[in-house]
Design a protein around this motif. Structure first.
Motif, PDB file in Angstrom:
ATOM      1  N   HIS A   1      66.568  79.633  -6.740  1.00 42.85           N
ATOM      2  CA  HIS A   1      67.512  78.654  -7.274  1.00 42.85           C
ATOM      3  C   HIS A   1      66.775  77.338  -7.531  1.00 42.85           C
ATOM      4  N   PRO A   2      65.908  77.303  -8.513  1.00 39.19           N
ATOM      5  CA  PRO A   2      65.117  76.083  -8.754  1.00 39.19           C
ATOM      6  C   PRO A   2      66.003  74.905  -9.159  1.00 39.19           C
ATOM      7  N   TRP A   3      65.572  73.735  -8.739  1.00 37.75           N
ATOM      8  CA  TRP A   3      66.293  72.491  -9.030  1.00 37.75           C
ATOM      9  C   TRP A   3      65.271  71.438  -9.415  1.00 37.75           C
ATOM     10  N   SER A   4      65.549  70.661 -10.451  1.00 34.91           N
ATOM     11  CA  SER A   4      64.578  69.704 -10.971  1.00 34.91           C
ATOM     12  C   SER A   4      64.824  68.309 -10.404  1.00 34.91           C
ATOM     13  N   ARG A   5      63.914  67.888  -9.535  1.00 33.32           N
ATOM     14  CA  ARG A   5      64.001  66.530  -8.994  1.00 33.32           C
ATOM     15  C   ARG A   5      63.789  65.502 -10.104  1.00 33.32           C
TER      16      ARG A   5
END
Length: 263
Positions: free
Chosen positions: A5-9
């Motif tokens: 579940h990648p999330w972009s900071r």
């Protein structure tokens, strides 16, 4: 979970900068007479559900849970070539249709979607009489609670990495400081630790700020209304203080907690 579940900071930080630099929507719409929108915002797991359920014991208050319609309204306004008055009126009507659906007795209607925090300027352009309740909690306790929770909503994919969680907390605090400076009369901050230590006193002060009419105390319903958020289990219990400082019991195993602000 983080790998799947990648999330972009980077995108999150850009969104905060965009909101900090966003131009005004122009003169707000006229206040409506028949209902008062109440938005409970803050970093998730900061006490928003607890506060909403307590307020909803008042006979003229209804909580609608975490509505997603303000985000839809914000997207429609953003897609408009120019933000004319008719665009704002359509956005307000769209939201009100869903927020007030089937509700005829309550005058104060709560939306407790925490990340409505991103759109406080739009809220107060659509409803200048709206009330914004900002929930704030110790950053390390909040981070621990987020990290230990399994979310179904992909909007919370940051919750599986402490650096990502820290970025969300930092961004929310920056943006909330900006909104408070601009719209201070419409915003009240409730500190989780103070509320759980003296809930009756804090609730009385909040009730006065919202200008709720005085009524005899209403006990919690024997059959609670449905809660579909991650805080369902906690909200079913009496208000307690054992989650205050809870991060300290995990610090030896999760040293990342100490990299976050202490408060």
């Amino acid at each position: 979970m983080q790998s799947s579940h990648p999330w972009s900071r980077k995108l999150w930080k850009r969104s905060i900068e965009a909101r900090l630099g966003a131009p005004s929507y122009g003169p707000p719409l006229a206040p409506v007479d028949d209902w008062i929108p109440v938005f409970i915002v803050g970093v998730p797991r900061s006490g928003t559900t607890l506060l909403a359920e307590r307020l909803a014991r008042h006979p003229q208050v209804c909580t609608r849970g975490e509505l997603g319609w303000l985000q839809v309204a914000a997207q429609r306004v953003a897609q408009a070539a120019t933000v004319q008055r008719s665009v704002l009126e359509d956005a307000a009507a769209l939201y009100a249709t869903h927020a007030r659906q089937g509700e005829h007795n309550a005058r104060w209607i709560i939306d407790k979607q925490p990340l409505n925090l991103l759109h406080v300027d739009l809220i107060l352009s659509l409803w200048p009489h709206a009330r914004i309740i900002h929930c704030e909690r110790n950053a390390r306790d909040t981070a621990l609670s987020l990290w230990m929770q399994s979310f179904h909503d992909r909007a919370h994919d940051y919750a599986y990495d402490f650096d990502d969680i820290g970025a969300v907390i930092h961004g929310c605090r920056r943006l909330m400081a900006h909104w408070t400076k601009r719209y201070g009369d419409s915003i009240r901050t409730v500190h989780y630790e103070t509320f759980v230590a003296a809930p009756d006193e804090e609730f009385a002060a909040l009730e006065a700020w919202l200008q709720l009419p005085s009524v005899p105390p209403v006990p919690a319903a024997p059959t609670p209304s449905p809660i579909s958020t991650a805080s369902a289990w906690q909200a079913r219990q009496p208000v307690y203080t054992r989650s205050v400082g809870r991060w300290q019991r995990y610090a030896a195993y999760l040293p990342e907690l100490r990299t976050l602000p202490e408060h």
